[in-house]
Design an enzyme around this catalytic site. Structure first.
Site, PDB file in Angstrom:
ATOM      1  N   SER A  17       0.822  -1.211   0.000  1.00 24.14           N
ATOM      2  CA  SER A  17       0.000   0.000   0.000  1.00 24.14           C
ATOM      3  C   SER A  17       0.855   1.260   0.000  1.00 24.14           C
ATOM      4  CB  SER A  17      -0.892   0.034   1.245  1.00 24.14           C
ATOM      5  OG  SER A  17      -1.727  -1.087   1.290  1.00 24.14           O
TER       6      SER A  17
ATOM      7  N   HIS B 177      -2.045  -3.317  -6.449  1.00 24.51           N
ATOM      8  CA  HIS B 177      -2.569  -2.876  -5.155  1.00 24.51           C
ATOM      9  C   HIS B 177      -4.077  -3.105  -5.118  1.00 24.51           C
ATOM     10  CE1 HIS B 177      -3.695   0.526  -2.203  1.00 24.51           C
ATOM     11  NE2 HIS B 177      -3.435  -0.584  -1.545  1.00 24.51           N
TER      12      HIS B 177
ATOM     13  N   GLU C  37      -5.108  -0.794  -8.241  1.00 25.26           N
ATOM     14  CA  GLU C  37      -4.095   0.122  -8.765  1.00 25.26           C
ATOM     15  C   GLU C  37      -2.950  -0.724  -9.326  1.00 25.26           C
ATOM     16  OE1 GLU C  37      -4.138   4.272  -6.394  1.00 25.26           O
ATOM     17  OE2 GLU C  37      -3.610   2.565  -5.143  1.00 25.26           O
TER      18      GLU C  37
ATOM     19  N   ASN D  88      -4.103   6.367  -1.850  1.00 33.36           N
ATOM     20  CA  ASN D  88      -3.698   6.648  -0.474  1.00 33.36           C
ATOM     21  C   ASN D  88      -3.006   8.004  -0.356  1.00 33.36           C
ATOM     22  OD1 ASN D  88      -4.770   4.526   0.980  1.00 33.36           O
ATOM     23  ND2 ASN D  88      -3.071   3.158   0.509  1.00 33.36           N
TER      24      ASN D  88
END
Length: 656
Positions: A409, A430, A442, A480
């Site tokens: 992450s 991801h 992702e 994120n």
């Protein structure tokens, strides 16, 4: 008889005195202007010839009609308009049957509704998904569907936009029958109905509906709509079908359709639709062939790893799942089996399908069993040393052409790749948790990732039925990094005078399913806390830093799992906790901040600006390729309401 061509996409031939009309407008037989004019010309042809009994409409390929051509939206209308074509079909003097060979969606379903008979192939689907584009059906769907299937089911189908398969369509009364060869049955139907009174959908009375059942289905659909306008408009129109005559109902529907079509909400959902079409496209990659993938290795079978394994199994792959001990491997198999069992109980997988998946699953404690894998995805603890050591071990086990994918992450996948023998075969995948449910992945294009490795990763994600969005390497990737930026802004507002419940309420009123502090509690506060501690040594001492979250973690408030986080959870219910308010007030006082009140609009504007500014930085750095990619990540990974279009689209609207 020779083929007759009525337009570039509509042709016909005579079969037993019936004109078989075929729409061939690849890829989805959309109702483009030339399709509409071709259908009108075919009706003219039949009307002028007493020797032709009627006509059958079908589609080429695997689609009947996939809906309107949304490339025409925003452009001047081109005659004939779809409502005119549909009215001509319904009022036609000779029988018109739909041989529904594939998906009949949107305008395609409306064409079928207007026909005097509907014969469904075995693998067809019917649906009116216009609400997904912020619209209502605009060519009679809200008026004709309730006449066939009743008000309650019409509200369900139109309000949710869900599609029904052949068996349900027949059970509801939407289709007349199922046939292995729908064209042959439709031709026979027209021959048999020639010269007889025709069943015209628009002339059927809407069956009486139970008010309680109508209210229940409305409430259920609106709960999922989260502020979207189109479903409520659809309910109003469906109910109007029982109160107005067809002409009045159609006029009201068309006016509503045009008003919604020009709304910001519909523009936002169309933006999302086109962004999804563009997602995963990388310049120059269309000529690159992906590597074949048959066996997928998954290292780690916790929540994330087992979810990835389930996704791969239900997509037809063989899976080898690795754990460090036989006991952990057995636990992993049980977890995967239980998730598959839940999928069966939810009706998304058959019991036979589950058994086939489990037959393709091997769980093991022997790393050498990964030697046969074409792609290995690690889902181990998010620690750089753990991941690099794992990949170095795999270097000696997997074949040279196998791909290694990291599900990190926040860690740097380039650093992980650099520790391997061949960095060109390393890519980031991801997944979002739970991986078997969440659509977004992702796909991280690392510095040394080979083009065919990236192409393979994209093809793999698409085969899983998921949405791939390509991102470059940066801490937190697209999602994120934006999440961190707007969480930081939310915490600044906490110090300045807002409370967690006020910020969460503003987000939920905007359309998020859950506010940011409630989300943090759900995920657990310790992950971000560990990251902040890692970054402490390199943090700019002059940069504003809010310590409130650290104080909560130090007090053992780690979120739902500990029963306390930004909120308290007595009996599992989220409640405002005065202790959190006191912690916030203490932090403000320590910095000498005089708190002020925040209105909901200001909270949302600051959060949206924080998301948009970070998005612009990602575009400028080349981490994200398109604003639409950023919007898709935030919608599919972080709960941003789709009908607001994503932060980049929303920012453009506020400036426009």
């Amino acid at each position: 008889m020779a083929e007759i061509r009525f337009s570039e996409s509509v042709s016909a031939r005579l079969e037993g005195g019936v004109l078989l009309v075929t729409i061939d407008n690849a890829p989805v037989n959309a109702l483009s202007a030339h399709v509409r004019s071709g259908l009108m010309a075919s009706l003219d042809h039949v009307a002028e010839r007493s020797t032709i009994a009627g006509l059958v409409i079908t589609g080429a390929g695997n689609t009947f009609i996939g809906g309107a051509d949304i490339r025409e939206f925003g452009k001047p209308p081109v005659d004939p308009l779809l409502p005119e074509v549909i009215e001509r079909i319904e009022t036609f003097d000779k029988p018109v049957a739909a041989a529904v060979n594939g998906a009949a969606l949107g305008g395609g379903c409306e064409v079928a509704l207007a026909c005097h008979g509907r014969i469904a192939g075995e693998k067809v689907s019917f649906g009116l998904p216009e609400v997904k584009l912020g619209l209502v059906p605009g060519a009679g769907g809200t008026q004709r569907l309730p006449r066939l299937i009743g008000t309650v089911m019409a509200i369900d189908l139109i309000g949710t936009g869900r599609a029904v398969k052949a068996a349900e369509a027949v059970a509801l009364g939407l289709a007349d029958s199922i046939a292995a060869d729908p064209v042959a049955v439709a031709l026979a139907f027209v021959q048999e109905q020639a010269g007889k009174p025709l069943r015209r959908t628009g002339m059927i009375a809407v069956p009486p509906a139970d008010a309680k059942a109508v209210g229940a289905v409305e409430a259920k659909v609106l709960a999922k709509a989260r502020g979207q306008a189109a479903p409520a408009e659809a309910f109003r129109l469906v109910k109007a079908a029982g109160e107005l005559d067809l002409k009045q109902g159609l006029a009201e529907e068309r006016a509503t359709f045009l008003r919604l079509r020009d709304s910001v909400e519909s523009a936002a959902l169309r933006h999302v639709f086109f962004a999804e079409r563009a997602a995963g496209k990388v310049e120059g990659l269309d000529k690159v062939s992906p590597r074949p993938i048959a066996i997928v290795g998954v290292v780690g079978t916790g929540l994330m790893g087992s979810g990835i394994a389930v996704s791969a199994l239900t997509s037809g792959y063989r899976v080898v799942a690795l754990e460090p001990t036989e006991e952990a491997a057995a636990g992993g198999r049980a977890r995967i089996a239980e998730t598959l069992g839940k999928t069966v109980r939810a009706g998304r997988l058959t019991a036979d399908g589950r058994d086939e998946c489990l037959a393709r699953l091997q769980t093991t404690a022997e790393a050498v069993d990964l030697a046969k894998a074409d792609l290995v995805i690690e889902a181990v603890f998010d620690d750089l040393q753990v991941k690099t050591e794992l990949f170095q071990k795999l270097d000696d086990i997997v074949a040279p052409g196998a791909i290694l994918a990291t599900n990190t992450s926040y860690l740097d996948p380039d650093a992980i790749a650099a520790a391997t023998v061949d960095p060109s075969r390393v890519v980031g995948l991801h997944f979002f948790s739970p991986a078997n449910v969440m659509r977004l992945v992702e796909v991280v294009d690392c510095a040394k990732t080979a083009p065919d490795v990236l192409a393979t990763a994209l093809a793999f994600v698409k085969r899983l039925g998921k949405l791939p969005v390509v991102t470059g390497v940066t801490e937190g990737f697209i999602g994120n990094r934006i999440f961190s930026a707007y969480r930081r802004e939310a915490e600044f507002m906490l110090e300045d005078g807002a409370l967690p419940q006020e910020i969460d309420a503003a987000l939920e009123a905007y359309g998020f399913p859950m506010g940011i502090f409630a989300v943090n509690d759900m995920a657990g506060l310790e992950i971000a806390w560990a990251r902040r501690k890692r970054q402490a040594a390199t943090r700019d001492p002059a940069a504003r830093y809010v310590e409130i979250a650290d104080r909560l973690c130090e007090a053992g408030r780690l979120g739902r799992k500990s029963g306390r986080g930004w909120y308290a959870y007595p009996d599992g219910e989220r409640t405002v906790d005065p202790d959190v308010t006191a912690t916030i007030e203490t932090a403000r006082a320590a910095k000498g901040i005089t708190p002020r009140a925040f209105k909901s609009d200001e909270i949302m504007n600051r959060l949206l600006n924080a998301m948009c500014d970070e998005g612009k930085a990602l575009l400028a750095e080349g981490i994200a390729a398109r604003p639409g990619d950023i919007d898709l990540v935030m919608i599919n990974g972080y709960g941003f309401p789709a009908h607001k279009g994503g932060p980049m689209f929303a920012a453009g609207q506020s400036k426009g």
